[in-house]
Design a protein around this motif. Sequence first.
Motif, PDB file in Angstrom:
ATOM      1  N   THR A 178      -1.230  54.564  23.450  1.00 43.39           N
ATOM      2  CA  THR A 178      -2.348  54.319  24.367  1.00 43.39           C
ATOM      3  C   THR A 178      -2.492  52.835  24.670  1.00 43.39           C
ATOM      4  O   THR A 178      -2.705  52.441  25.832  1.00 43.39           O
ATOM      5  N   ARG A 179      -2.350  51.997  23.652  1.00 45.57           N
ATOM      6  CA  ARG A 179      -2.454  50.552  23.873  1.00 45.57           C
ATOM      7  C   ARG A 179      -1.321  50.065  24.787  1.00 45.57           C
ATOM      8  O   ARG A 179      -1.535  49.208  25.657  1.00 45.57           O
ATOM      9  N   THR A 180      -0.140  50.634  24.618  1.00 47.99           N
ATOM     10  CA  THR A 180       0.988  50.263  25.478  1.00 47.99           C
ATOM     11  C   THR A 180       0.710  50.681  26.922  1.00 47.99           C
ATOM     12  O   THR A 180       0.942  49.908  27.870  1.00 47.99           O
ATOM     13  N   ALA A 181       0.223  51.891  27.115  1.00 43.60           N
ATOM     14  CA  ALA A 181      -0.088  52.374  28.460  1.00 43.60           C
ATOM     15  C   ALA A 181      -1.205  51.556  29.092  1.00 43.60           C
ATOM     16  O   ALA A 181      -1.155  51.239  30.287  1.00 43.60           O
ATOM     17  N   SER A 218     -19.718  72.171  39.286  1.00 42.21           N
ATOM     18  CA  SER A 218     -19.383  71.075  38.379  1.00 42.21           C
ATOM     19  C   SER A 218     -18.172  70.336  38.929  1.00 42.21           C
ATOM     20  O   SER A 218     -17.153  70.971  39.232  1.00 42.21           O
ATOM     21  N   HIS A 219     -18.290  69.030  39.057  1.00 43.27           N
ATOM     22  CA  HIS A 219     -17.141  68.194  39.423  1.00 43.27           C
ATOM     23  C   HIS A 219     -16.819  67.354  38.195  1.00 43.27           C
ATOM     24  O   HIS A 219     -17.558  66.442  37.823  1.00 43.27           O
ATOM     25  N   LEU A 220     -15.717  67.678  37.532  1.00 42.48           N
ATOM     26  CA  LEU A 220     -15.385  67.138  36.213  1.00 42.48           C
ATOM     27  C   LEU A 220     -14.267  66.124  36.347  1.00 42.48           C
ATOM     28  O   LEU A 220     -13.255  66.392  36.986  1.00 42.48           O
ATOM     29  N   ALA A 221     -14.440  64.946  35.756  1.00 39.95           N
ATOM     30  CA  ALA A 221     -13.444  63.889  35.923  1.00 39.95           C
ATOM     31  C   ALA A 221     -13.280  63.075  34.649  1.00 39.95           C
ATOM     32  O   ALA A 221     -14.269  62.707  34.000  1.00 39.95           O
ATOM     33  N   VAL A 222     -12.026  62.787  34.310  1.00 35.92           N
ATOM     34  CA  VAL A 222     -11.686  61.963  33.152  1.00 35.92           C
ATOM     35  C   VAL A 222     -10.689  60.904  33.603  1.00 35.92           C
ATOM     36  O   VAL A 222      -9.703  61.223  34.273  1.00 35.92           O
ATOM     37  N   ALA A 223     -10.951  59.650  33.242  1.00 30.82           N
ATOM     38  CA  ALA A 223     -10.077  58.537  33.618  1.00 30.82           C
ATOM     39  C   ALA A 223      -9.158  58.172  32.463  1.00 30.82           C
ATOM     40  O   ALA A 223      -9.613  58.018  31.317  1.00 30.82           O
ATOM     41  N   PHE A 224      -7.863  58.027  32.773  1.00 34.22           N
ATOM     42  CA  PHE A 224      -6.847  57.589  31.823  1.00 34.22           C
ATOM     43  C   PHE A 224      -6.202  56.307  32.356  1.00 34.22           C
ATOM     44  O   PHE A 224      -6.208  56.061  33.567  1.00 34.22           O
ATOM     45  N   PRO A 225      -5.598  55.493  31.498  1.00 32.82           N
ATOM     46  CA  PRO A 225      -4.807  54.358  32.001  1.00 32.82           C
ATOM     47  C   PRO A 225      -3.759  54.848  33.002  1.00 32.82           C
ATOM     48  O   PRO A 225      -3.130  55.888  32.792  1.00 32.82           O
ATOM     49  N   ALA A 226      -3.579  54.109  34.088  1.00 32.24           N
ATOM     50  CA  ALA A 226      -2.717  54.562  35.178  1.00 32.24           C
ATOM     51  C   ALA A 226      -1.269  54.772  34.759  1.00 32.24           C
ATOM     52  O   ALA A 226      -0.539  55.537  35.393  1.00 32.24           O
ATOM     53  N   ALA A 227      -0.822  54.105  33.704  1.00 30.34           N
ATOM     54  CA  ALA A 227       0.567  54.243  33.262  1.00 30.34           C
ATOM     55  C   ALA A 227       0.818  55.530  32.482  1.00 30.34           C
ATOM     56  O   ALA A 227       1.971  55.835  32.150  1.00 30.34           O
ATOM     57  N   ILE A 255     -10.545  52.637  26.844  1.00 30.17           N
ATOM     58  CA  ILE A 255      -9.294  53.259  27.279  1.00 30.17           C
ATOM     59  C   ILE A 255      -9.513  54.241  28.431  1.00 30.17           C
ATOM     60  O   ILE A 255      -8.571  54.879  28.904  1.00 30.17           O
ATOM     61  N   GLY A 256     -10.744  54.357  28.904  1.00 33.62           N
ATOM     62  CA  GLY A 256     -11.039  55.273  30.000  1.00 33.62           C
ATOM     63  C   GLY A 256     -12.495  55.678  29.981  1.00 33.62           C
ATOM     64  O   GLY A 256     -13.354  54.939  29.499  1.00 33.62           O
ATOM     65  N   GLY A 257     -12.761  56.846  30.502  1.00 31.76           N
ATOM     66  CA  GLY A 257     -14.145  57.310  30.538  1.00 31.76           C
ATOM     67  C   GLY A 257     -14.238  58.670  31.193  1.00 31.76           C
ATOM     68  O   GLY A 257     -13.248  59.217  31.707  1.00 31.76           O
ATOM     69  N   VAL A 258     -15.432  59.228  31.144  1.00 34.27           N
ATOM     70  CA  VAL A 258     -15.695  60.529  31.755  1.00 34.27           C
ATOM     71  C   VAL A 258     -16.895  60.413  32.683  1.00 34.27           C
ATOM     72  O   VAL A 258     -17.828  59.645  32.418  1.00 34.27           O
ATOM     73  N   ARG A 259     -16.850  61.145  33.783  1.00 29.28           N
ATOM     74  CA  ARG A 259     -18.019  61.299  34.638  1.00 29.28           C
ATOM     75  C   ARG A 259     -17.999  62.738  35.158  1.00 29.28           C
ATOM     76  O   ARG A 259     -17.267  63.072  36.094  1.00 29.28           O
ATOM     77  N   ALA A 311       0.169  48.281  30.291  1.00 28.81           N
ATOM     78  CA  ALA A 311       1.057  48.450  31.451  1.00 28.81           C
ATOM     79  C   ALA A 311       0.308  48.868  32.708  1.00 28.81           C
ATOM     80  O   ALA A 311       0.884  48.844  33.805  1.00 28.81           O
ATOM     81  N   SER A 312      -0.959  49.239  32.571  1.00 35.29           N
ATOM     82  CA  SER A 312      -1.705  49.778  33.709  1.00 35.29           C
ATOM     83  C   SER A 312      -2.371  48.712  34.562  1.00 35.29           C
ATOM     84  O   SER A 312      -2.808  48.999  35.680  1.00 35.29           O
ATOM     85  N   GLY A 313      -2.497  47.492  34.038  1.00 37.09           N
ATOM     86  CA  GLY A 313      -3.069  46.412  34.825  1.00 37.09           C
ATOM     87  C   GLY A 313      -4.473  46.674  35.332  1.00 37.09           C
ATOM     88  O   GLY A 313      -4.829  46.273  36.445  1.00 37.09           O
ATOM     89  N   GLY A 314      -5.265  47.363  34.536  1.00 36.66           N
ATOM     90  CA  GLY A 314      -6.643  47.628  34.934  1.00 36.66           C
ATOM     91  C   GLY A 314      -6.804  48.780  35.911  1.00 36.66           C
ATOM     92  O   GLY A 314      -7.912  49.025  36.407  1.00 36.66           O
TER      93      GLY A 314
END
Length: 294
Positions: free
Chosen positions: A131-134, A259-268, A242-246, A137-140
């Motif tokens: 996860t730290r590597t990803a 329900s509109h369910l969303a989870v954010a992950f690093p782009a890499a 490392i991300g978040g949920v909304r 590599a994701s650059g925000g």
Amino acid sequence: MLTRRNFMNRTAGAAATAATAMYLACGAAGANPGSPAFGTGLRTFIGGAPVEPSGVVEWERRRLSVAAARLSTDFAGLLRGELDSLLGRFAVAVDDIAAARSALSKARALIGSDGLRELLAAELAASEAATRTALAASGGQWAISTTEIVSDRGSAAGFVEWFGLARTTDARAIWTDACPDHYIIATLADGRQEVVEVTGGAVLASRFFVDYADSTGVPVSADPAYPLAVAGTAALADGTVIGGVRHQFRDEPGGGFRSHLAVAFPAAVPGLYIAEHEWHLACEFGNWITAYLR
């Protein structure tokens, strides 16, 4: 170091009985697709396209077999299960999901949270490093898993209240039993949730903390069409975000709610992981909404 083999060998006979029951439940013949209540009055959309309730139940069935292998001594079984789950999109019979859920729940309870953390320690360390590597590599930038579920009953406010109460009262069975990939979901004294689960298409369990009191940095935009939301940042133990949920909710004009369910992950993170987590969302929230409607 505690390994799967010596841990399970040292566990009381009841744990072995539960593991056996879990395998039997996950692979039982005489399938009964109607046994899970999941999907009654629910419509699920992944990538904007509707998916059949049986498809979500089948995804859960495959993940049940993977979880069973992970909590056993059978490393080879775990790998076969992962391959089946990720690549085996062929039609297979739906087994007795209710019995499998019950057996898996009993096995988790017998092992206990501390035992699960120790049992999965090597996986958690490896997944944190990945996860730290990803993240680096994701650059925000972020990749988002999104799933929508529409219920023909209940209300947005009612579900959000039920969901929040389960979190604040630390109703662990409600949280963990909603998806086979949930190993620990516990509300801590400071209000954060500790989560140990397999996210998306990952083959290793990961550990992170969701802070529902901190939604300002969640990399998922709020939609004004959804007046209610459950949102929070996801971070490693040292606070690295490392991300978040909304997860957003609204009532439907004809009754029920969306329900509109969303989870954010690093782009890499690999695209397969993002796509598979949409099925994870469909499974867990489908089961949570079903439990709420009861």
